[in-house]
Scaffold this motif. Structure first.
Motif, PDB file in Angstrom:
ATOM      1  N   ARG A   1      15.318  57.579  46.911  1.00 45.34           N
ATOM      2  CA  ARG A   1      15.091  57.437  45.471  1.00 45.34           C
ATOM      3  C   ARG A   1      13.702  57.888  45.078  1.00 45.34           C
ATOM      4  NH1 ARG A   1      16.903  51.437  44.892  1.00 45.34           N
ATOM      5  NH2 ARG A   1      18.948  51.722  45.759  1.00 45.34           N
ATOM      6  N   LEU A   2      13.660  58.661  43.993  1.00 49.71           N
ATOM      7  CA  LEU A   2      12.391  59.060  43.419  1.00 49.71           C
ATOM      8  C   LEU A   2      11.971  58.096  42.315  1.00 49.71           C
ATOM      9  CD1 LEU A   2      13.185  62.863  43.075  1.00 49.71           C
ATOM     10  CD2 LEU A   2      11.904  61.732  44.910  1.00 49.71           C
ATOM     11  N   PHE A   3      12.967  57.456  41.699  1.00 48.21           N
ATOM     12  CA  PHE A   3      12.715  56.577  40.565  1.00 48.21           C
ATOM     13  C   PHE A   3      13.887  55.612  40.434  1.00 48.21           C
ATOM     14  CE2 PHE A   3      13.584  55.564  36.134  1.00 48.21           C
ATOM     15  CZ  PHE A   3      12.356  55.098  35.690  1.00 48.21           C
ATOM     16  N   THR A   4      13.612  54.380  40.101  1.00 47.14           N
ATOM     17  CA  THR A   4      14.671  53.429  39.777  1.00 47.14           C
ATOM     18  C   THR A   4      14.150  52.445  38.736  1.00 47.14           C
ATOM     19  OG1 THR A   4      16.393  52.007  40.697  1.00 47.14           O
ATOM     20  CG2 THR A   4      14.198  51.732  41.599  1.00 47.14           C
ATOM     21  N   PHE A   5      15.046  52.021  37.874  1.00 45.01           N
ATOM     22  CA  PHE A   5      14.657  51.085  36.817  1.00 45.01           C
ATOM     23  C   PHE A   5      15.842  50.211  36.465  1.00 45.01           C
ATOM     24  CE2 PHE A   5      14.049  49.749  32.420  1.00 45.01           C
ATOM     25  CZ  PHE A   5      12.749  49.272  32.462  1.00 45.01           C
ATOM     26  N   HIS A   6      15.569  48.929  36.256  1.00 46.79           N
ATOM     27  CA  HIS A   6      16.569  47.994  35.760  1.00 46.79           C
ATOM     28  C   HIS A   6      15.874  47.012  34.823  1.00 46.79           C
ATOM     29  CE1 HIS A   6      15.154  44.865  38.567  1.00 46.79           C
ATOM     30  NE2 HIS A   6      14.999  45.891  39.401  1.00 46.79           N
ATOM     31  N   PRO A   7      16.566  46.582  33.770  1.00 46.31           N
ATOM     32  CA  PRO A   7      15.940  45.695  32.793  1.00 46.31           C
ATOM     33  C   PRO A   7      15.861  44.254  33.302  1.00 46.31           C
ATOM     34  CG  PRO A   7      18.182  46.154  32.136  1.00 46.31           C
ATOM     35  CD  PRO A   7      17.908  46.978  33.367  1.00 46.31           C
ATOM     36  N   ARG A   8      14.683  43.688  33.257  1.00 47.30           N
ATOM     37  CA  ARG A   8      14.490  42.302  33.693  1.00 47.30           C
ATOM     38  C   ARG A   8      15.096  41.311  32.707  1.00 47.30           C
ATOM     39  NH1 ARG A   8       8.258  43.274  34.839  1.00 47.30           N
ATOM     40  NH2 ARG A   8       8.458  44.478  36.757  1.00 47.30           N
ATOM     41  N   SER A   9      14.902  41.558  31.427  1.00 46.25           N
ATOM     42  CA  SER A   9      15.356  40.588  30.420  1.00 46.25           C
ATOM     43  C   SER A   9      16.871  40.406  30.456  1.00 46.25           C
ATOM     44  CB  SER A   9      14.898  41.005  29.023  1.00 46.25           C
ATOM     45  OG  SER A   9      15.423  42.266  28.672  1.00 46.25           O
ATOM     46  N   VAL A  10      17.601  41.473  30.672  1.00 46.91           N
ATOM     47  CA  VAL A  10      19.063  41.381  30.737  1.00 46.91           C
ATOM     48  C   VAL A  10      19.492  40.632  31.993  1.00 46.91           C
ATOM     49  CG1 VAL A  10      21.204  42.705  30.905  1.00 46.91           C
ATOM     50  CG2 VAL A  10      19.405  43.450  29.350  1.00 46.91           C
ATOM     51  N   ALA A  11      18.838  40.893  33.110  1.00 45.61           N
ATOM     52  CA  ALA A  11      19.169  40.198  34.354  1.00 45.61           C
ATOM     53  C   ALA A  11      18.898  38.698  34.225  1.00 45.61           C
ATOM     54  CB  ALA A  11      18.370  40.789  35.511  1.00 45.61           C
ATOM     55  N   ILE A  12      17.780  38.346  33.614  1.00 42.98           N
ATOM     56  CA  ILE A  12      17.453  36.933  33.425  1.00 42.98           C
ATOM     57  C   ILE A  12      18.463  36.275  32.496  1.00 42.98           C
ATOM     58  CG2 ILE A  12      15.749  35.354  32.418  1.00 42.98           C
ATOM     59  CD1 ILE A  12      13.584  37.360  33.476  1.00 42.98           C
ATOM     60  N   MET A  13      18.785  36.941  31.398  1.00 45.44           N
ATOM     61  CA  MET A  13      19.750  36.394  30.441  1.00 45.44           C
ATOM     62  C   MET A  13      21.112  36.200  31.092  1.00 45.44           C
ATOM     63  SD  MET A  13      22.605  37.412  28.393  1.00 45.44           S
ATOM     64  CE  MET A  13      22.517  39.109  28.822  1.00 45.44           C
ATOM     65  N   ALA A  14      21.571  37.169  31.860  1.00 47.02           N
ATOM     66  CA  ALA A  14      22.881  37.073  32.504  1.00 47.02           C
ATOM     67  C   ALA A  14      22.896  35.945  33.539  1.00 47.02           C
ATOM     68  CB  ALA A  14      23.248  38.403  33.153  1.00 47.02           C
ATOM     69  N   ALA A  15      21.819  35.809  34.298  1.00 46.25           N
ATOM     70  CA  ALA A  15      21.748  34.738  35.291  1.00 46.25           C
ATOM     71  C   ALA A  15      21.755  33.365  34.614  1.00 46.25           C
ATOM     72  CB  ALA A  15      20.501  34.903  36.155  1.00 46.25           C
ATOM     73  N   VAL A  16      20.970  33.209  33.578  1.00 42.89           N
ATOM     74  CA  VAL A  16      20.930  31.930  32.856  1.00 42.89           C
ATOM     75  C   VAL A  16      22.299  31.610  32.264  1.00 42.89           C
ATOM     76  CG1 VAL A  16      19.960  30.754  30.829  1.00 42.89           C
ATOM     77  CG2 VAL A  16      18.449  31.965  32.409  1.00 42.89           C
ATOM     78  N   MET A  17      22.931  32.595  31.651  1.00 40.03           N
ATOM     79  CA  MET A  17      24.259  32.365  31.071  1.00 40.03           C
ATOM     80  C   MET A  17      25.286  32.020  32.150  1.00 40.03           C
ATOM     81  SD  MET A  17      24.589  35.172  28.018  1.00 40.03           S
ATOM     82  CE  MET A  17      26.234  34.642  27.597  1.00 40.03           C
ATOM     83  N   GLY A  18      25.245  32.687  33.279  1.00 36.61           N
ATOM     84  CA  GLY A  18      26.185  32.422  34.363  1.00 36.61           C
ATOM     85  C   GLY A  18      26.025  31.014  34.915  1.00 36.61           C
ATOM     86  N   PHE A  19      24.787  30.639  35.216  1.00 33.70           N
ATOM     87  CA  PHE A  19      24.549  29.293  35.741  1.00 33.70           C
ATOM     88  C   PHE A  19      24.881  28.226  34.699  1.00 33.70           C
ATOM     89  CE2 PHE A  19      21.581  31.528  38.721  1.00 33.70           C
ATOM     90  CZ  PHE A  19      22.335  31.282  39.862  1.00 33.70           C
ATOM     91  N   SER A  20      24.583  28.497  33.441  1.00 33.19           N
ATOM     92  CA  SER A  20      24.909  27.542  32.369  1.00 33.19           C
ATOM     93  C   SER A  20      26.414  27.368  32.240  1.00 33.19           C
ATOM     94  CB  SER A  20      24.329  28.014  31.036  1.00 33.19           C
ATOM     95  OG  SER A  20      22.935  28.078  31.099  1.00 33.19           O
TER      96      SER A  20
END
Length: 154
Positions: free
Chosen positions: A6-25
């Motif tokens: 990989r030369l570059f990779t990006f993923h959104p932190r805010s979406v991952a946090i929101m999805a994790a919180v919603m899943g656990f909730s």
């Protein structure tokens, strides 16, 4: 295809946090509700009803998982986009433009056939981090042959 390529990779932190919180909730909320049912109520659920509930919550958790794992990765010869419901792999020669202008919800990629693909990993909700990522990805794309208009051969 390894992470070393990989030369570059990006993923959104805010979406991952929101999805994790919603899943656990979701798991906690419905776990508490189920435990609070009396024995008569829980016994009244048939096997089919229990499986339907599990399938429903499993589907929601799968969507949240996919939301948490959206990303874009650039390699020397291609770009790999993982969106919520679909993933794309395009060689750089097929990428004609990347656009992330003010007011856009996420980065837009245009291919050689002028199809628009939303790159959900780079989204406006990430603010400056997303703007920087879009610029870095555009630089990688240009360096590897993206944006070159091909003319039809005679």
């Amino acid at each position: 295809m390894t992470a070393d390529d990989r030369l570059f990779t990006f993923h959104p932190r805010s979406v991952a946090i929101m999805a994790a919180v919603m899943g656990f909730s979701l798991i906690a909320l419905f776990g508490v509700i189920w435990v609070q049912f009396d024995d008569v109520t829980t016994a009244s659920f048939t096997l089919f009803q229990r499986l339907t509930l599990l399938a429903f919550f499993g589907g929601i958790l799968w969507i949240l998982y996919r939301m948490a794992t959206v990303r874009v990765s650039a390699y020397a010869d291609r770009i790999r986009i993982r969106n919520v419901f679909k993933s794309y792999t395009l060689p750089w020669t097929e990428v004609t433009a990347l656009r992330f202008t003010s007011g856009d919800a996420w980065l837009q990629l245009f291919d050689a056939e002028d199809n628009r693909i939303g790159v959900l990993a780079v989204q406006a909700s990430e603010g400056r981090r997303a703007s920087t990522a879009a610029k870095e990805l555009a630089a990688v794309a240009r360096a590897h042959g993206a944006g070159v208009k091909r003319t039809p051969e005679n």
